[in-house]
Motif scaffolding. Sequence first.
Motif, mmCIF file in Angstrom:
data_model
loop_
_atom_site.group_PDB
_atom_site.id
_atom_site.type_symbol
_atom_site.label_atom_id
_atom_site.label_comp_id
_atom_site.label_asym_id
_atom_site.label_seq_id
_atom_site.Cartn_x
_atom_site.Cartn_y
_atom_site.Cartn_z
ATOM 1 N N GLU A 245 0.812 -1.224 0.000
ATOM 2 C CA GLU A 245 0.000 0.000 0.000
ATOM 3 C C GLU A 245 0.850 1.280 0.000
ATOM 4 O O GLU A 245 0.389 2.317 -0.465
ATOM 5 N N THR A 246 2.061 1.203 0.536
ATOM 6 C CA THR A 246 2.866 2.426 0.630
ATOM 7 C C THR A 246 3.189 3.008 -0.746
ATOM 8 O O THR A 246 3.438 4.204 -0.879
ATOM 9 N N SER A 247 3.138 2.167 -1.788
ATOM 10 C CA SER A 247 3.418 2.645 -3.149
ATOM 11 C C SER A 247 2.317 3.571 -3.673
ATOM 12 O O SER A 247 2.493 4.257 -4.675
ATOM 13 N N LEU A 248 1.175 3.592 -2.979
ATOM 14 C CA LEU A 248 0.039 4.410 -3.426
ATOM 15 C C LEU A 248 0.174 5.876 -3.014
ATOM 16 O O LEU A 248 -0.621 6.715 -3.433
ATOM 17 N N PHE A 249 1.166 6.182 -2.173
ATOM 18 C CA PHE A 249 1.254 7.528 -1.585
ATOM 19 C C PHE A 249 2.514 8.254 -2.039
ATOM 20 O O PHE A 249 3.490 7.634 -2.435
ATOM 21 N N SER A 250 2.459 9.579 -1.925
ATOM 22 C CA SER A 250 3.544 10.406 -2.460
ATOM 23 C C SER A 250 4.174 11.276 -1.367
ATOM 24 O O SER A 250 3.524 11.644 -0.401
ATOM 25 N N ASN A 251 5.451 11.607 -1.572
ATOM 26 C CA ASN A 251 6.118 12.577 -0.694
ATOM 27 C C ASN A 251 6.610 13.783 -1.504
ATOM 28 O O ASN A 251 7.506 14.502 -1.098
ATOM 29 N N LYS A 252 5.987 13.985 -2.656
ATOM 30 C CA LYS A 252 6.472 15.022 -3.590
ATOM 31 C C LYS A 252 6.023 16.441 -3.221
ATOM 32 O O LYS A 252 6.600 17.412 -3.668
ATOM 33 N N LEU A 303 9.357 7.341 7.278
ATOM 34 C CA LEU A 303 10.534 8.208 7.367
ATOM 35 C C LEU A 303 10.766 9.028 6.098
ATOM 36 O O LEU A 303 11.347 10.110 6.154
ATOM 37 N N ASP A 304 10.291 8.531 4.940
ATOM 38 C CA ASP A 304 10.515 9.318 3.715
ATOM 39 C C ASP A 304 9.331 10.230 3.367
ATOM 40 O O ASP A 304 9.345 10.922 2.349
ATOM 41 N N GLY A 305 8.295 10.242 4.218
ATOM 42 C CA GLY A 305 7.211 11.215 4.033
ATOM 43 C C GLY A 305 6.020 10.739 3.223
ATOM 44 O O GLY A 305 5.087 11.506 2.984
ATOM 45 N N ARG A 306 6.014 9.475 2.805
ATOM 46 C CA ARG A 306 4.812 8.972 2.131
ATOM 47 C C ARG A 306 3.701 8.706 3.145
ATOM 48 O O ARG A 306 2.524 8.889 2.856
ATOM 49 N N ILE A 307 4.089 8.259 4.347
ATOM 50 C CA ILE A 307 3.123 8.145 5.446
ATOM 51 C C ILE A 307 3.294 9.375 6.323
ATOM 52 O O ILE A 307 4.410 9.737 6.699
#
Length: 448
Positions: A245-252, A303-307
């Motif tokens: 599921e983490t692939s569905l979110f962005s940190n852009k 930690l990378d901001g997607r969550i």
Amino acid sequence: MKEKTTLIKNAKIVNEGKVFSGDILIEGEYIKQIDSSISAKSADVNIVDAEGKYVLPGVIDDQVHFREPGLTEKATIATESKAAIAGGITSFIEMPNTNPQTTTIEKLEEKFAIAAETSSANYSFMFGGTNDNLEEVLKVDKTNVAGLKLFLGSSTGNMLVDNPEVLEKIFSSTDLLISVHCEDEGTIKANFKKYHDEYGDDIPVKFHPEIRSEEACYLSSSKAIELAKKTGARLHIFHLSTGKETSLFSNKIPLKDKKITAEVCVHHLWFSDEDYEKKGTLIKWNPAVKKKSDREQLWKALLDGRIDVIATDHAPHTKEEKDNVYTKAPSGGPLVQHALPALLEMYHRGKISIEKVVEKMCHNPAILFQVEKRGYIKEGYFADLVLVDLNNPWTVTKDNILYKCGWSPFEGTTFKSRITHTFLNGSLVYQNAEFKDVKAAKRLTFTR
């Protein structure tokens, strides 16, 4: 009446990605001044020496189930908000699947009335959506309520919203923040049948993540995101449990500009499927605690901001209920007292910085829900503050568990960090394992 004044001296202040030494002056409900050194202007200033301690903003927990009304043998707003205060959680957002459910304005206001009388922490509530209450949803004042909760799987009562047309209508019609529980019911039912046919009611709990599978989560989350993109709705997905599921979110883009956000819960960051053997149904949650590899990917995305946020999904049941066989043991467990100590344990293990803990548990819930003047240590903000001693070990035992249900999945765990003081709206409400007889809790407000 003269406003009370408190001066916190010699603190290590954690705020907005920095740790710095300084003093904090509190006047009335608010932070008046933050400086490297502040002198008490009069003898009646209450001085708290924070030498060797860290001061964090009060934690904002965006997902709890405090079970009132109707399920008060498990928990009440009074008991669980007290446990939250002892755990450094100063504000909570509670879910609508109580009995009766919070699916009408009248029931929502009844909950606010209970909290105004009995809560030890600041409070707000989610309004619940169903297949047939759109009219009520549209009456909700978004400046007064945390948001709308939709169960797209695993609901209680009639709260499963499984009609695609209704779902699209809700997503298109409301500008409330929509929070969702995502697990695909069809997938779960098919998986359950397979295991039930083999084991009957006594399915080994280790198969819980196979029944409430990665596919069930991903299918539901991806559909919800697709619908949010189509309708322009503001979507927040609760308790991610899978790496997929983490692939569905962005940190852009910055959090304040995101239309689609995600949360992870403490138990999915702490436990893995290897723990079922020892903990059994005590760690039976929906969505399920899954593989070690899922846990690692959740950490990476956090930690990378997607969550964006860490929450508890605090959901107590009695020990008697949890001790049942698989099909009869309910999902959920109590966490508000131990969530921050658990995350600080991860800090000690080098998994996360203390600045990042504050970002994910304090700053980001405030940004995401647009909570007014909370979640930061800033002049002019409410003085919701937590003092933490990072080197004062304690062990979770029956004797120090504050939940009404009397148990914790962390029982027997030794935490290195201890919460020594909690300030709520400028009042010292908890100090060294003792509660002060102060009524300071307020209803959360939102800058929308």
